[in-house]
Scaffold this motif. Structure first.
Motif, PDB file in Angstrom:
ATOM      1  N   PRO A 117       7.382   0.470   4.932  1.00 44.81           N
ATOM      2  CA  PRO A 117       6.303   1.456   4.942  1.00 44.81           C
ATOM      3  C   PRO A 117       4.991   0.826   5.378  1.00 44.81           C
ATOM      4  O   PRO A 117       4.790  -0.376   5.272  1.00 44.81           O
ATOM      5  N   SER A 118       4.065   1.649   5.876  1.00 41.74           N
ATOM      6  CA  SER A 118       2.776   1.132   6.326  1.00 41.74           C
ATOM      7  C   SER A 118       2.022   0.476   5.178  1.00 41.74           C
ATOM      8  O   SER A 118       1.303  -0.493   5.372  1.00 41.74           O
ATOM      9  N   ALA A 119       2.130   1.039   3.998  1.00 45.26           N
ATOM     10  CA  ALA A 119       1.502   0.435   2.827  1.00 45.26           C
ATOM     11  C   ALA A 119       2.591   0.152   1.809  1.00 45.26           C
ATOM     12  O   ALA A 119       2.922   0.993   0.982  1.00 45.26           O
ATOM     13  N   PRO A 120       3.197  -1.032   1.845  1.00 40.92           N
ATOM     14  CA  PRO A 120       4.340  -1.335   0.989  1.00 40.92           C
ATOM     15  C   PRO A 120       3.980  -1.231  -0.484  1.00 40.92           C
ATOM     16  O   PRO A 120       2.890  -1.647  -0.897  1.00 40.92           O
ATOM     17  N   MET A 143       6.621  -7.014   9.246  1.00 37.95           N
ATOM     18  CA  MET A 143       5.288  -6.459   9.430  1.00 37.95           C
ATOM     19  C   MET A 143       5.305  -4.957   9.175  1.00 37.95           C
ATOM     20  O   MET A 143       6.351  -4.323   9.253  1.00 37.95           O
ATOM     21  N   ALA A 144       4.121  -4.413   8.891  1.00 40.53           N
ATOM     22  CA  ALA A 144       4.001  -2.967   8.749  1.00 40.53           C
ATOM     23  C   ALA A 144       4.169  -2.313  10.117  1.00 40.53           C
ATOM     24  O   ALA A 144       4.063  -2.959  11.168  1.00 40.53           O
ATOM     25  N   ALA A 145       4.438  -1.024  10.122  1.00 40.69           N
ATOM     26  CA  ALA A 145       4.642  -0.295  11.373  1.00 40.69           C
ATOM     27  C   ALA A 145       3.369  -0.264  12.206  1.00 40.69           C
ATOM     28  O   ALA A 145       2.276  -0.057  11.684  1.00 40.69           O
ATOM     29  N   SER A 146       3.511  -0.486  13.500  1.00 40.50           N
ATOM     30  CA  SER A 146       2.416  -0.327  14.451  1.00 40.50           C
ATOM     31  C   SER A 146       3.021  -0.242  15.845  1.00 40.50           C
ATOM     32  O   SER A 146       3.845  -1.074  16.224  1.00 40.50           O
TER      33      SER A 146
END
Length: 226
Positions: A55-58, A75-78
């Motif tokens: 998730p973007s904010a784990p 890494m977070a999604a981007s």
């Protein structure tokens, strides 16, 4: 059954334990006399997205159970912006493409001057957990090589960098390259879930002058640099 879209979080192929298999038909490659398809695999089965994503904010990490395997950091999604492969002098923008109505992968359109590589937007973003899928032409109607013409020159240990929309970069290390006949394409090996972040670069290979078609796919496997 052909899905209109695939889950990015779970990757193009989530665990088959879900028992829900969908057919994803991918286009083949055309020969030099026509506008070539990007290197895409011939048929892949996908299942419902059940594998863990990033998730973007784990959320706060729970303490692992005794004996549990620790997953690699990701890494977070981007969204990806550019791909750079110094050892074969490649730097390309990455366009974002999905699926056609018939379930086949959309491929970069080459107007004769070469086409950039594309990221399949149904796969994880480069750096997320799972295999992120990048497609590129091996040739071009103008007679020059396509953006992925030199994938075969990549050797284990070579580095490639994906710049991302959030300003970060994901650096990947080449593990290996493999040639597959299209009628024996190893779907799960290429598109199956991975414990860490991986990259798949796919193009065409095995041009048959008699048919004007490419009979094979060439795939580069790479892993996020720790």
């Amino acid at each position: 059954m052909t899905p209109k879209n695939a889950s990015r979080r779970g990757g193009p192929l989530a665990s088959t334990a879900a028992g829900v298999l969908l057919l994803l038909t991918l286009a083949g490659c055309a020969g030099p006399s026509t506008t070539p398809d990007a290197g895409s695999a011939p048929s892949a089965s996908v299942s419902a997205p059940v594998a863990p994503g990033t998730p973007s904010a784990p959320p706060p990490a729970a303490a692992p159970a005794a004996g549990a395997q620790q997953l690699p950091s990701v890494m977070a999604a981007s969204a990806p912006v550019t791909l750079t492969i110094p050892s074969i002098s490649v730097r390309t923008d990455l366009i974002h493409l999905g699926l056609e109505e018939n379930g086949s992968l959309q491929v970069p359109q080459d107007d004769g001057n070469g086409a950039p590589a594309s990221w399949y937007d149904g796969s994880p973003t480069p750096g997320e957990r799972g295999p992120s899928v990048l497609l590129g032409h091996v040739n071009s109607p103008n007679g020059r090589g396509g953006v992925f013409a030199d994938l075969r020159k990549l050797t284990p240990g070579a580095e490639m960098t994906v710049s991302r929309a959030d300003g970060s970069t994901a650096v990947f290390i080449v593990d290996r390259g493999a040639l597959y006949p299209k009628d024996k394409f190893p779907t799960i090996e290429v598109y199956g879930n991975t414990p860490g972040s991986e990259l798949r670069l796919i193009t065409c290979d095995g041009y048959d002058a008699a048919t004007g078609e490419f009979d094979d796919n060439y795939v580069i496997y790479a892993t996020l640099k720790a």
